[in-house]
Design a protein around this motif. Structure first.
Motif, mmCIF file in Angstrom:
data_model
loop_
_atom_site.group_PDB
_atom_site.id
_atom_site.type_symbol
_atom_site.label_atom_id
_atom_site.label_comp_id
_atom_site.label_asym_id
_atom_site.label_seq_id
_atom_site.Cartn_x
_atom_site.Cartn_y
_atom_site.Cartn_z
ATOM 1 N N GLN A 42 0.825 -1.206 0.000
ATOM 2 C CA GLN A 42 0.000 0.000 0.000
ATOM 3 C C GLN A 42 0.862 1.260 0.000
ATOM 4 O OE1 GLN A 42 -3.432 0.247 -0.276
ATOM 5 N NE2 GLN A 42 -2.904 2.404 -0.558
ATOM 6 N N VAL A 43 1.906 1.288 0.844
ATOM 7 C CA VAL A 43 2.715 2.512 0.921
ATOM 8 C C VAL A 43 3.528 2.699 -0.361
ATOM 9 C CG1 VAL A 43 2.809 2.574 3.429
ATOM 10 C CG2 VAL A 43 4.567 1.312 2.181
ATOM 11 N N VAL A 44 3.960 1.591 -1.005
ATOM 12 C CA VAL A 44 4.629 1.719 -2.299
ATOM 13 C C VAL A 44 3.675 2.316 -3.325
ATOM 14 C CG1 VAL A 44 5.587 0.411 -4.249
ATOM 15 C CG2 VAL A 44 6.319 -0.108 -1.916
ATOM 16 N N SER A 45 2.451 1.837 -3.322
ATOM 17 C CA SER A 45 1.443 2.382 -4.233
ATOM 18 C C SER A 45 1.194 3.867 -3.958
ATOM 19 C CB SER A 45 0.138 1.588 -4.096
ATOM 20 O OG SER A 45 -0.886 2.150 -4.890
ATOM 21 N N ASP A 46 1.106 4.200 -2.663
ATOM 22 C CA ASP A 46 0.904 5.616 -2.304
ATOM 23 C C ASP A 46 2.092 6.465 -2.742
ATOM 24 O OD1 ASP A 46 -1.474 4.883 -1.181
ATOM 25 O OD2 ASP A 46 -0.734 4.856 0.890
ATOM 26 N N LEU A 47 3.317 5.921 -2.568
ATOM 27 C CA LEU A 47 4.514 6.666 -2.964
ATOM 28 C C LEU A 47 4.531 6.888 -4.475
ATOM 29 C CD1 LEU A 47 7.229 7.860 -1.967
ATOM 30 C CD2 LEU A 47 8.260 5.639 -2.458
ATOM 31 N N GLU A 48 4.205 5.858 -5.212
ATOM 32 C CA GLU A 48 4.166 5.996 -6.671
ATOM 33 C C GLU A 48 3.134 7.041 -7.088
ATOM 34 O OE1 GLU A 48 3.438 2.024 -7.927
ATOM 35 O OE2 GLU A 48 5.567 1.484 -8.022
ATOM 36 N N GLU A 49 2.009 7.049 -6.420
ATOM 37 C CA GLU A 49 0.986 8.049 -6.736
ATOM 38 C C GLU A 49 1.489 9.462 -6.459
ATOM 39 O OE1 GLU A 49 -2.698 7.335 -4.803
ATOM 40 O OE2 GLU A 49 -3.047 5.392 -5.779
ATOM 41 N N GLU A 50 2.210 9.622 -5.332
ATOM 42 C CA GLU A 50 2.743 10.943 -5.001
ATOM 43 C C GLU A 50 3.780 11.397 -6.034
ATOM 44 O OE1 GLU A 50 1.886 13.163 -2.752
ATOM 45 O OE2 GLU A 50 0.255 11.875 -2.059
ATOM 46 N N PHE A 51 4.678 10.479 -6.430
ATOM 47 C CA PHE A 51 5.668 10.836 -7.453
ATOM 48 C C PHE A 51 4.997 11.090 -8.798
ATOM 49 C CE2 PHE A 51 9.031 9.427 -4.572
ATOM 50 C CZ PHE A 51 10.030 10.342 -4.881
ATOM 51 N N ASP A 52 3.985 10.301 -9.118
ATOM 52 C CA ASP A 52 3.253 10.548 -10.364
ATOM 53 C C ASP A 52 2.632 11.941 -10.350
ATOM 54 O OD1 ASP A 52 3.917 8.107 -11.380
ATOM 55 O OD2 ASP A 52 2.030 7.116 -10.794
ATOM 56 N N ARG A 53 2.143 12.358 -9.199
ATOM 57 C CA ARG A 53 1.593 13.708 -9.102
ATOM 58 C C ARG A 53 2.691 14.748 -9.320
ATOM 59 N NH1 ARG A 53 -1.083 11.445 -4.369
ATOM 60 N NH2 ARG A 53 -3.259 10.936 -4.858
ATOM 61 N N LEU A 54 3.878 14.479 -8.714
ATOM 62 C CA LEU A 54 4.991 15.401 -8.928
ATOM 63 C C LEU A 54 5.382 15.450 -10.404
ATOM 64 C CD1 LEU A 54 7.400 14.723 -5.910
ATOM 65 C CD2 LEU A 54 6.026 16.770 -6.328
#
Length: 507
Positions: A42-54
């Protein structure tokens, strides 16, 4: 030999408890292992989402800034092109006028020369070459659209995981369970000025020690606690224990849970025994109400059987009503299909017992009369109370009786003796049963003022007992013995007989 068996039995019990603890611990570890895998994903998925937003923001900003540069370049290009066109037109006109002026110098005729000179002068005055500004409207400089992302790069290079508060520590010595209120306290292992609030979670359980993963009850949450203590009041203690845990939160994230603490919340819980209650009583979860239509359907069935000519029933019908209700009445209130472990109360014994007996310890519950209740009794009884017996009229029942029908009365009753009580009956009555010291006391549940105390050496387990006629009662259980009652009983024990004229030796 016996002592060795006892020692071995203690060892077996200890081993069994340890095995159970180990099973629970392994279940906890297995649950944590599964949780690590799920939460990591879950946290990897959340991190990827945050970087994708960046990345999305960077791409959008890049496109926007490139578009700004292109627009600025196009604007300057257009301005320069316009000036070039105007300058080209002015140069062409000036070259033509220069050629015309040079030709005029060769004119010999004075009039023609004067005319040509005047034309040249007029044309020079109006020539665009003399009206055109020779300063470029724009420059080729694009430095105002340069960027420096040094700070932004540093910010990106300093990206870190959120700062998470430490797990609080429960202050077990400051936790208190009193009067159906649980107060818990905790502290932070290190001072943290950035903590915004705390989240407290609690869960009821019948297991002592650490929380069970397979415990059926869910955690309940109290959020946004600003201090390091909290009290839960008005609880119903319908479990032996309660688990508590707390976590600290800053503006960014919530920290780990504290180690859970387990507090004992034992109290007396029971319900109405509907299997043996009088058919004219409608028994629900926590209420019992008089129902004059109760058992009418059963009575019709019995009458139908009687009309078939049973000689035994005919003899019973001809018996006189000497001290007991008629046999027909008795038959209408006994149904083998719905009868429990004892006979159902019948006749004028509008009684319902509690479904849980007491053989030792101190117990407390409260009873509230519903609106316009005409007559009711509250007390205790042995479970073998006869189906025709009424509360307070036998030596195995103790109660206080309230009558609001025709002539009001308020009395303590036992063994067919009654003692009138002062004042009026409170709307809510607290019942305190202390089997260890042989006391049954009744209190005003609101003020905790003593109403009456029976002294009795109970020789059998007792059950809560109730009588209702034309009205109803509501029941509150899962209550600790109130501290005010405990304090009063402690003082009252030195004043034996002060309020107990119906003291008895129970048989």
């Amino acid at each position: 030999m016996d002592s060795q068996k006892e020692a071995l039995q203690r060892i077996i019990t200890t081993l069994a408890n340890k095995n159970e603890d180990l099973h629970n611990f392994m279940e906890t570890l297995s649950h944590s292992l599964a949780g690590v895998q799920v939460n990591s994903t879950q946290v990897v998925s959340d991190l990827e989402e945050e970087f994708d937003r960046l990345f999305t923001i960077l791409v959008e900003m890049k496109e926007s800034m490139i578009n700004t540069i292109k627009q600025e370049g196009a604007k300057k290009t257009q301005e320069i092109q316009n000036q070039l066109t105007q300058s080209s037109d002015a140069l062409e006109s000036a070259e033509e006028l220069l050629e015309f002026a040079n030709n005029a110098l060769d004119v010999q005729d004075e009039d023609e020369f004067t005319k040509a000179a005047k034309q040249i002068k007029d044309r020079v005055t109006m020539a665009s070459a003399f009206r055109l500004t020779m300063k470029p409207k724009v420059t080729d400089n694009m430095n105002h659209l340069m960027v420096d992302f040094t700070q932004e790069r540093q910010l990106l290079q300093n990206l870190k995981f959120l700062p998470v508060p430490w797990a609080p520590e429960m202050e077990v010595g400051d936790c208190l369970v009193l009067d159906n209120t649980v107060s818990v306290a905790w502290k932070m292992p290190v001072e943290d000025s950035k903590i915004d609030h705390y989240i407290l979670e609690y869960r009821k359980t019948d297991h002592e020690g650490l929380p069970r993963i397979k415990d059926q009850r869910c955690w309940e949450v109290v959020d946004n606690i600003k201090t390091t203590e909290y009290s839960l009041s008005g609880l119903k203690f319908d479990s032996k224990f309660m688990n508590f845990r707390v976590r600290a939160c800053n503006k960014a994230a919530a920290g780990e849970y504290s180690d859970p603490v387990t507090l004992e919340t034992r109290a007396f819980n029971f319900g109405f025994d509907s299997s043996s209650s009088h058919l004219n009583l409608k028994v629900e979860d926590r209420t019992v109400e008089w129902d004059p239509q109760g058992g009418k359907g059963l009575e019709s069935k019995v009458k139908g059987k009687e009309n078939k000519g049973s000689a035994h029933f005919t003899n019973l019908k001809n018996m006189s009503r000497s001290g007991t209700p008629s046999p027909k009445r008795t038959l209408t209130t006994r149904s083998p299909a719905i009868r429990g472990s004892r006979d159902r109360f019948t006749g004028e014994s509008y009684t319902v017992l509690g479904d849980t007996s007491m053989d030792c310890g101190q117990h407390y519950w409260e009873v509230k009369a519903l609106k316009d209740c005409k007559s009711y009794s509250v007390g205790v009884s042995y479970r073998n109370l006869g189906k025709f017996d009424q509360l307070g009229k036998t030596n195995t029942t103790w109660c206080i009786h309230i009558n609001n029908w025709l002539q009001s009365s308020f009395a303590a009753k036992h063994n067919n003796k009654a003692k009138s009580l002062d004042g009026t009956a409170p709307g809510r009555i607290g019942v305190f049963c202390d089997l260890d010291s042989g006391q049954l006391s009744f209190y005003n549940a609101e003020t905790k003022q003593l109403i009456h105390t029976f002294k009795a050496k109970f020789s059998q387990p007792v059950v809560p007992a109730f009588m209702v006629w034309c009205g109803g009662l509501s029941l509150s259980t899962g209550m600790q013995v109130p501290s005010a009652v405990k304090s009063f009983q402690k003082d009252e024990n030195g004043l034996a007989g002060s309020n107990s004229s119906l003291n008895s030796m129970a048989q």
